[in-house]
Scaffold this active site. Structure first.
Site, PDB file in Angstrom:
ATOM      1  N   ASP A 193       0.770  -1.017   0.276  1.00 28.45           N
ATOM      2  CA  ASP A 193       0.046   0.377   0.378  1.00 28.45           C
ATOM      3  C   ASP A 193       1.050   1.157  -0.054  1.00 28.45           C
ATOM      4  OD1 ASP A 193      -2.895   1.348   0.136  1.00 28.45           O
ATOM      5  OD2 ASP A 193      -1.725   2.160   2.031  1.00 28.45           O
ATOM      6  N   GLU A 277      -1.068  -1.420  -5.698  1.00 27.53           N
ATOM      7  CA  GLU A 277      -2.488  -1.069  -6.694  1.00 27.53           C
ATOM      8  C   GLU A 277      -1.394  -0.451  -8.096  1.00 27.53           C
ATOM      9  OE1 GLU A 277      -5.372   0.920  -3.897  1.00 27.53           O
ATOM     10  OE2 GLU A 277      -3.205   0.885  -3.237  1.00 27.53           O
ATOM     11  N   ASP A 358      -3.300   1.275   6.715  1.00 28.87           N
ATOM     12  CA  ASP A 358      -2.800   1.057   5.913  1.00 28.87           C
ATOM     13  C   ASP A 358      -2.136  -0.373   6.005  1.00 28.87           C
ATOM     14  OD1 ASP A 358      -2.687   3.888   5.518  1.00 28.87           O
ATOM     15  OD2 ASP A 358      -0.691   3.987   6.570  1.00 28.87           O
TER      16      ASP A 358
END
Ligand SMILES: [Zn+2]
Length: 424
Positions: A193, A277, A358
């Site tokens: 992340d 991501e 997170d």
């Protein structure tokens, strides 16, 4: 696979002068050739091929009084300059026809002596590594090199670069066999992340602090910028101030590059599958956090991960940017709705588990990456795009620049992996 290895060069005063002349000749040949092609196009004449261009802009030009001095430098970088021009045209045509993916390439443009970066490329016949620690360049001589690491094989070419801060670099291209590079399989899989509070939080709980390179140097940079703006245009003092600013920027870039290389190498070494991501970084760069976002260089980080995954036989999976990584409960899958950025922890109303924002996101990203990877394996034994579209995996909502499809490793996005490199 082609890799680049970059080293600092320390030419002496007379070599610096010769290099300056060489950069000038390379530029003139490029500009002459570009002008000839543009003129031919305007006059409706046929395309001038590479061979003819070389005859006109190098061989014949040397015999004219205006271009006589082209004979004083090695002809190899001049020919390379024309080859680079051809490549620039090819990139443009392929981009227009859709053969080349990625950002739209423009037509080649004229080079100026005011350009901040000057370069000249030497192929095999025009350089040598004599074994005494120097780099021999045709018509320039032996140049001192700082060998920060060993060259793993004989390079096929070297580009000599002068950057905005006035530093010199040698950038070697080396062909390596892919097979020899693959690392033994690792057990671990990891989700990443990316954020601003921490640079990255990994699904195993590791938190990588945000180095905030630019911020740290911002005040000094601002002072130098102000000093520069007060100097008179064209003066020696202004040139000195410009170099001071460029040096400061170069320091920031060096620190950032080291950090990104170290972090990405560690992650790729330890994990077989890495899930990240596909952030809409370009959208974020326009926002309130713009400076921090571009400082973090997430795009560069992802590119490095992709290149290293391809090189070492690891898998990089990209999760679509619409995946609500920060909203799901990694324990029970409850969707919590949007959580404001300030909220660092939350309790799942369904299973009661308390989550670090997170870390929960990293766990969700990992789970989604594994799900995608398995779906792709089922839907597409051949790994074709058609199958991915059929399986609903291709991210059709990508903007024109978004080249990454979920479930697909992104080595196509990565340029030749750059090690110990001066970012081009
Ligand atoms: Zn829950």
């Amino acid at each position: 696979m082609r890799l680049r290895y970059n080293y600092r060069l320390y030419p002496d005063a007379s070599q610096r002068q010769t290099l300056a002349r060489l950069f000038g000749c390379v530029r003139v040949v490029w500009n002459d050739a570009l002008a000839k092609r543009k003129a031919a196009r305007k006059a409706g004449l046929p395309w001038i091929g590479g061979g003819d261009l070389q005859k006109i802009c190098i061989t014949a030009a040397k015999r004219t009084p205006e271009r006589e001095w082209l004979g004083e430098v090695s002809p190899v970088p001049l020919q390379q300059s024309l080859r680079d021009l051809d490549q620039a045209y090819r990139n443009f045509f392929d981009s227009v026809s859709g053969k080349r993916r990625g950002p739209r390439m423009g037509l080649p443009v004229f080079k100026s002596r005011r350009d901040r970066r000057q370069s000249a490329r030497f192929t095999r016949t025009a350089f040598r590594l004599p074994g005494d620690g120097t780099l021999y360049l045709a018509k320039i001589g032996k140049v001192e090199v700082r060998w920060s690491r060993e060259l793993p094989a004989a390079p096929s070419s070297v580009t000599v670069i002068q950057d905005a801060a006035g530093r010199y670099f040698a950038s070697f291209v080396i062909e390596v066999q892919d097979a020899g590079q693959v690392l033994p399989n690792a057990e671990a899989e990891i989700g990443i992340d990316l954020g601003l509070t921490h640079y990255a939080v990994l699904s195993d709980g590791t938190k990588i602090a945000n180095p905030r390179w630019l911020r740290r140097r911002a005040r000094r940079l601002a002072r130098l910028q102000r000093a520069l703006s007060r100097k008179q245009k064209g003066s020696k003092n202004r040139e000195r101030a410009r170099i001071a600013v460029a040096r400061q920027h170069a320091k920031v870039a060096d620190a950032r590059r080291d950090f990104l290389h170290q972090t990405s190498t560690a992650i790729i070494r330890e994990n077989q599958t890495v899930v990240i991501e596909d952030l809409a970084v370009r959208g974020l760069v326009r926002g309130r956090l713009a400076k921090s976002v571009s400082d973090a260089s997430w795009g560069g980080f992802r590119t490095l991960l992709g290149g290293k995954a391809a090189r070492y036989g690891r898998r990089l999976v990209t999760v679509g940017r619409w995946f609500p990584s920060s909203q799901l409960c990694p324990c029970c899958g409850w969707r919590n709705g949007k959580v404001p950025l300030e909220v660092r922890e939350w309790d799942c109303p369904s299973c009661g588990e308390r989550h670090d924002r997170d870390l929960a996101a990293a766990l969700n990203i990992l789970a989604e990456g594994i799900r995608l990877r398995e779906q792709v394996a089922v839907a597409s034994p051949a790994g074709g795009r058609q199958d991915m579209v059929a399986a609903g995996l291709a991210d059709t909502r990508n903007d024109c620049r978004g080249r990454v499809r979920p479930g697909e490793a992104i080595p196509t996005l990565a340029p030749p992996a750059t090690y110990d490199a001066q970012a081009a």
